[in-house]
Design a protein around this motif. Structure first.
Motif, PDB file in Angstrom:
ATOM      1  N   SER A 152       0.861  -1.205   0.047  1.00 18.68           N
ATOM      2  CA  SER A 152      -0.207   0.052   0.072  1.00 18.68           C
ATOM      3  C   SER A 152       0.770   1.287   0.158  1.00 18.68           C
ATOM      4  CB  SER A 152      -0.745  -0.119   0.956  1.00 18.68           C
ATOM      5  OG  SER A 152      -1.824  -1.200   1.370  1.00 18.68           O
ATOM      6  N   LEU A 153       2.310   1.040   0.041  1.00 12.51           N
ATOM      7  CA  LEU A 153       2.976   2.280   0.279  1.00 12.51           C
ATOM      8  C   LEU A 153       3.043   3.220  -0.996  1.00 12.51           C
ATOM      9  CD1 LEU A 153       5.007   3.190   2.543  1.00 12.51           C
ATOM     10  CD2 LEU A 153       6.692   2.674   1.034  1.00 12.51           C
ATOM     11  N   LYS A 154       2.595   4.406  -0.788  1.00 15.37           N
ATOM     12  CA  LYS A 154       2.853   5.727  -1.919  1.00 15.37           C
ATOM     13  C   LYS A 154       3.999   6.327  -1.910  1.00 15.37           C
ATOM     14  CE  LYS A 154      -2.317   5.184  -2.705  1.00 15.37           C
ATOM     15  NZ  LYS A 154      -3.585   6.073  -2.923  1.00 15.37           N
ATOM     16  N   ILE A 155       4.414   6.805  -0.641  1.00 12.61           N
ATOM     17  CA  ILE A 155       5.366   7.684  -0.363  1.00 12.61           C
ATOM     18  C   ILE A 155       6.676   6.889   0.436  1.00 12.61           C
ATOM     19  CG2 ILE A 155       5.971   9.823   0.784  1.00 12.61           C
ATOM     20  CD1 ILE A 155       3.150  10.527   0.507  1.00 12.61           C
ATOM     21  N   LEU A 156       7.749   7.075  -0.060  1.00 12.60           N
ATOM     22  CA  LEU A 156       9.015   6.373   0.668  1.00 12.60           C
ATOM     23  C   LEU A 156      10.047   7.759   0.685  1.00 12.60           C
ATOM     24  CD1 LEU A 156      10.569   4.419   1.909  1.00 12.60           C
ATOM     25  CD2 LEU A 156      11.577   3.748  -0.261  1.00 12.60           C
ATOM     26  N   PHE A 157      10.327   7.970   2.020  1.00 15.94           N
ATOM     27  CA  PHE A 157      11.258   9.162   2.241  1.00 15.94           C
ATOM     28  C   PHE A 157      12.697   8.633   2.887  1.00 15.94           C
ATOM     29  CE2 PHE A 157      12.448  13.020   4.680  1.00 15.94           C
ATOM     30  CZ  PHE A 157      13.336  13.839   3.690  1.00 15.94           C
ATOM     31  N   LEU A 158      13.673   8.692   2.527  1.00 14.09           N
ATOM     32  CA  LEU A 158      15.022   8.303   3.196  1.00 14.09           C
ATOM     33  C   LEU A 158      15.811   9.286   3.363  1.00 14.09           C
ATOM     34  CD1 LEU A 158      15.547   5.004   1.336  1.00 14.09           C
ATOM     35  CD2 LEU A 158      14.089   5.452   3.518  1.00 14.09           C
ATOM     36  N   ASN A 159      15.973   9.953   4.577  1.00 11.33           N
ATOM     37  CA  ASN A 159      17.033  11.131   4.744  1.00 11.33           C
ATOM     38  C   ASN A 159      18.206  10.886   6.031  1.00 11.33           C
ATOM     39  OD1 ASN A 159      18.002  13.712   4.903  1.00 11.33           O
ATOM     40  ND2 ASN A 159      16.263  14.547   6.166  1.00 11.33           N
ATOM     41  N   VAL A 160      19.264  10.821   5.559  1.00 11.81           N
ATOM     42  CA  VAL A 160      20.331  10.363   6.322  1.00 11.81           C
ATOM     43  C   VAL A 160      20.158   8.949   6.860  1.00 11.81           C
ATOM     44  CG1 VAL A 160      21.894  11.362   8.174  1.00 11.81           C
ATOM     45  CG2 VAL A 160      20.264  12.955   7.054  1.00 11.81           C
ATOM     46  N   VAL A 161      19.839   8.289   6.068  1.00 14.03           N
ATOM     47  CA  VAL A 161      19.755   6.746   6.446  1.00 14.03           C
ATOM     48  C   VAL A 161      20.874   5.969   6.040  1.00 14.03           C
ATOM     49  CG1 VAL A 161      18.418   5.009   5.931  1.00 14.03           C
ATOM     50  CG2 VAL A 161      17.376   6.854   6.142  1.00 14.03           C
ATOM     51  N   HIS A 162      21.357   5.025   6.843  1.00 13.10           N
ATOM     52  CA  HIS A 162      22.515   4.324   6.632  1.00 13.10           C
ATOM     53  C   HIS A 162      22.037   2.729   6.392  1.00 13.10           C
ATOM     54  CE1 HIS A 162      25.629   7.036   8.429  1.00 13.10           C
ATOM     55  NE2 HIS A 162      24.575   7.511   8.731  1.00 13.10           N
ATOM     56  N   LEU A 163      22.348   2.413   5.147  1.00  9.69           N
ATOM     57  CA  LEU A 163      21.910   1.044   4.619  1.00  9.69           C
ATOM     58  C   LEU A 163      23.294   0.179   4.587  1.00  9.69           C
ATOM     59  CD1 LEU A 163      19.511   1.813   1.875  1.00  9.69           C
ATOM     60  CD2 LEU A 163      19.079   1.305   4.296  1.00  9.69           C
ATOM     61  N   SER A 164      23.065  -1.196   4.440  1.00  6.80           N
ATOM     62  CA  SER A 164      24.251  -2.232   4.705  1.00  6.80           C
ATOM     63  C   SER A 164      24.945  -2.011   3.077  1.00  6.80           C
ATOM     64  CB  SER A 164      23.892  -3.522   4.842  1.00  6.80           C
ATOM     65  OG  SER A 164      23.166  -3.988   3.756  1.00  6.80           O
ATOM     66  N   GLY A 165      24.226  -1.608   2.162  1.00 12.42           N
ATOM     67  CA  GLY A 165      24.863  -1.530   0.911  1.00 12.42           C
ATOM     68  C   GLY A 165      23.768  -1.335  -0.177  1.00 12.42           C
ATOM     69  N   ARG A 166      23.967  -1.141  -1.474  1.00 13.42           N
ATOM     70  CA  ARG A 166      23.149  -0.982  -2.515  1.00 13.42           C
ATOM     71  C   ARG A 166      22.141  -2.028  -2.698  1.00 13.42           C
ATOM     72  NH1 ARG A 166      26.455  -0.475  -7.172  1.00 13.42           N
ATOM     73  NH2 ARG A 166      24.551   0.562  -8.399  1.00 13.42           N
ATOM     74  N   ARG A 167      22.614  -3.258  -2.453  1.00 18.48           N
ATOM     75  CA  ARG A 167      21.718  -4.324  -2.586  1.00 18.48           C
ATOM     76  C   ARG A 167      20.689  -4.098  -1.568  1.00 18.48           C
ATOM     77  NH1 ARG A 167      22.119  -9.186  -4.798  1.00 18.48           N
ATOM     78  NH2 ARG A 167      24.298  -8.813  -5.139  1.00 18.48           N
ATOM     79  N   GLN A 168      20.750  -3.752  -0.751  1.00 14.83           N
ATOM     80  CA  GLN A 168      19.483  -3.277   0.412  1.00 14.83           C
ATOM     81  C   GLN A 168      18.605  -2.343  -0.100  1.00 14.83           C
ATOM     82  OE1 GLN A 168      20.707  -1.961   4.349  1.00 14.83           O
ATOM     83  NE2 GLN A 168      19.007  -3.373   5.092  1.00 14.83           N
TER      84      GLN A 168
END
Length: 330
Positions: A152-168
Motif C-alpha cells: 500500500s506504500l505510496k510515499i517513501l522518504f529516506l533522509n540521512v539513512v545508513h544501509l548495509s549496501g546498494r543491494r539493500q
C-alpha cells in the motif's frame, strides 16, 4: 461569551488536535469535562523528545518523562481507535525494547503514515506492514530486515539513512510496487559493496515523482536510470549530485516515461559543467518529447565567465519546442 469551539462535533475537534504534538493535545483535557476524553480519539500520535527536553533541565528527567508519557498515551488511548499517523522523534538514546513496544502498538492499529526519527530498534515488522501508505525514515541505521512487503506504500522518504549496501536499497524498492513518490536524501552505505540487483526489480507503474537529493556515495548513473527506466509514468525528476561520476555513458535506450510522453520536469542541482553532466542534460532534452522545464542550478561560486559558457553550451542542446531551459544559482 459562548464557547463555540467546544460546541463543535467530536470528529472536528479530533481533526484540529491531530495537527498538534500529542503532549499538547493531551493537555487540552484539563480545559473542561467536554475536552477530557477528546484526545483519546485523535487520529495521530506525535512524540518529540526535543520538546520534552526543553521543558526539563535535567536530561535524565526529560528522558524518563518522555518514556512514561509515551506508554501512558498509548495505553490510555481508546483501544478500538486506529492510529493512522505515528511520528516518533528521539534525539537521545531510547531503549530498543521501548521503541519496539511503541512501534508495534502503532502497527497493530493500522498505522498508515509512519515517521521515524533518530531512534534505535526499528522493528523489521515495519517493512511488512500492509497498511502503510507513507514511510519516512530520518537519521538512523536500517539493519537487516525481513523481505520487504509494502503493497500500500505510496510515499517513501529516506533522509540521512545508513544501509548495509546498494543491494539493500534495491530490496527496499522492490518491496514497494505501488510507490508514487520516492525521495532519497543523504544516503549512506555501511559497506563498500557496489552491486545492486536491479535485474529483479519490477516496474513502478504509479511512480510519478523521484528525487535523489545529495547522495553521499559515488553514484553510478545507471542507478538513477534503472529507477527511471522502470517508471513509465514519471513526471518529475530531481537530482542533486554531490560527487562527480565520470563513468556515466549515454544510454542506448529511451525510458517509457520519455517515449510515452509523461516526463514534464527535470531538475539538476549542483551543476558543475562537466562533460558527463552536459551529456545527461542532452540525453533528457532530446528524448523527453513533452518536457516543459529543464532546470539547471549551479553554485554562485563559479565565476561569471564559466557560468556564461555553461549556459551557452546547454542552450545548444536539442530540445522540444515546449521545453524551457532555466539556469539558476544557489
Amino acid at each position: 461569551m459562548a464557547d463555540k469551539i467546544s460546541a463543535l462535533p467530536d470528529a472536528v475537534l479530533c481533526h484540529i488536535l491531530s495537527f498538534l504534538p500529542t503532549r499538547v493535545a493531551v493537555a487540552t483535557s484539563v480545559l473542561s469535562k467536554r475536552w477530557n476524553p477528546i484526545w483519546r480519539s485523535v487520529p495521530s500520535l506525535d512524540f518529540d523528545f526535543e520538546e520534552d527536553f526543553i521543558l526539563c533541565i535535567c536530561l535524565k528527567a526529560a528522558s524518563f518523562r518522555f518514556v512514561q508519557s509515551l506508554y501512558a498515551f498509548i495505553l490510555l488511548r481508546d483501544l478500538d481507535q486506529p492510529i493512522p499517523r505515528f511520528r516518533l522523534k528521539c534525539t537521545v538514546h531510547c531503549d530498543s525494547i521501548n521503541v519496539k513496544a511503541w512501534v508495534t502498538a502503532a502497527l497493530r492499529r493500522g498505522v498508515e503514515h509512519f515517521d521515524f526519527w533518530q531512534c534505535e530498534g526499528l522493528p523489521s515488522a515495519v517493512f511488512s506492514c500492509k497498511t502503510l501508505v507513507a514511510l519516512k525514515l530520518t537519521e538512523l541505521t536500517v539493519k537487516a530486515f525481513s523481505p520487504v512487503d509494502l503493497p500500500s506504500l505510496k510515499i517513501l522518504f529516506l533522509n540521512v539513512v545508513h544501509l548495509s549496501g546498494r543491494r539493500q536499497l534495491t530490496e527496499l524498492l522492490v518491496g514497494c510496487p505501488n510507490m508514487e513518490n520516492l525521495h532519497v536524501k543523504n544516503l549512506y552505505f555501511c559497506s563498500s559493496e557496489i552491486e545492486g540487483d536491479f535485474n529483479n526489480m519490477h516496474k513502478f507503474p504509479n511512480l510519478t515523482h523521484v528525487k535523489f537529493d545529495c547522495l553521499n556515495y559515488r553514484v553510478y548513473w545507471f542507478d538513477v536510470l534503472e529507477v527511471v527506466k522502470r517508471s513509465p509514468k514519471l513526471q518529475y525528476l530531481f537530482i542533486y549530485q554531490s560527487t562527480v561520476d565520470e563513468d556515466w555513458a549515454y544510454p542506448r535506450y529511451v525510458p517509457d516515461c520519455m517515449s510515452l510522453l509523461h516526463l514534464k520536469t527535470c531538475s539538476l542541482y549542483n551543476y558543475r559543467g562537466s562533460w558527463w553532466e552536459s551529456v545527461f542534460v542532452e540525453y533528457i532534452t532530446q528524448n523527453a518529447r513533452i518536457l516543459r522545464d529543464m532546470i539547471i542550478t549551479c553554485s554562485k561560486a563559479a565565476n561569471e565567465r564559466k557560468r556564461s559558457e555553461m549556459f551557452r553550451r546547454l542552450s545548444l542542446c536539442t530540445r522540444s519546442s515546449t521545453c524551457a531551459l532555466s539556469f539558476k544559482y544557489w
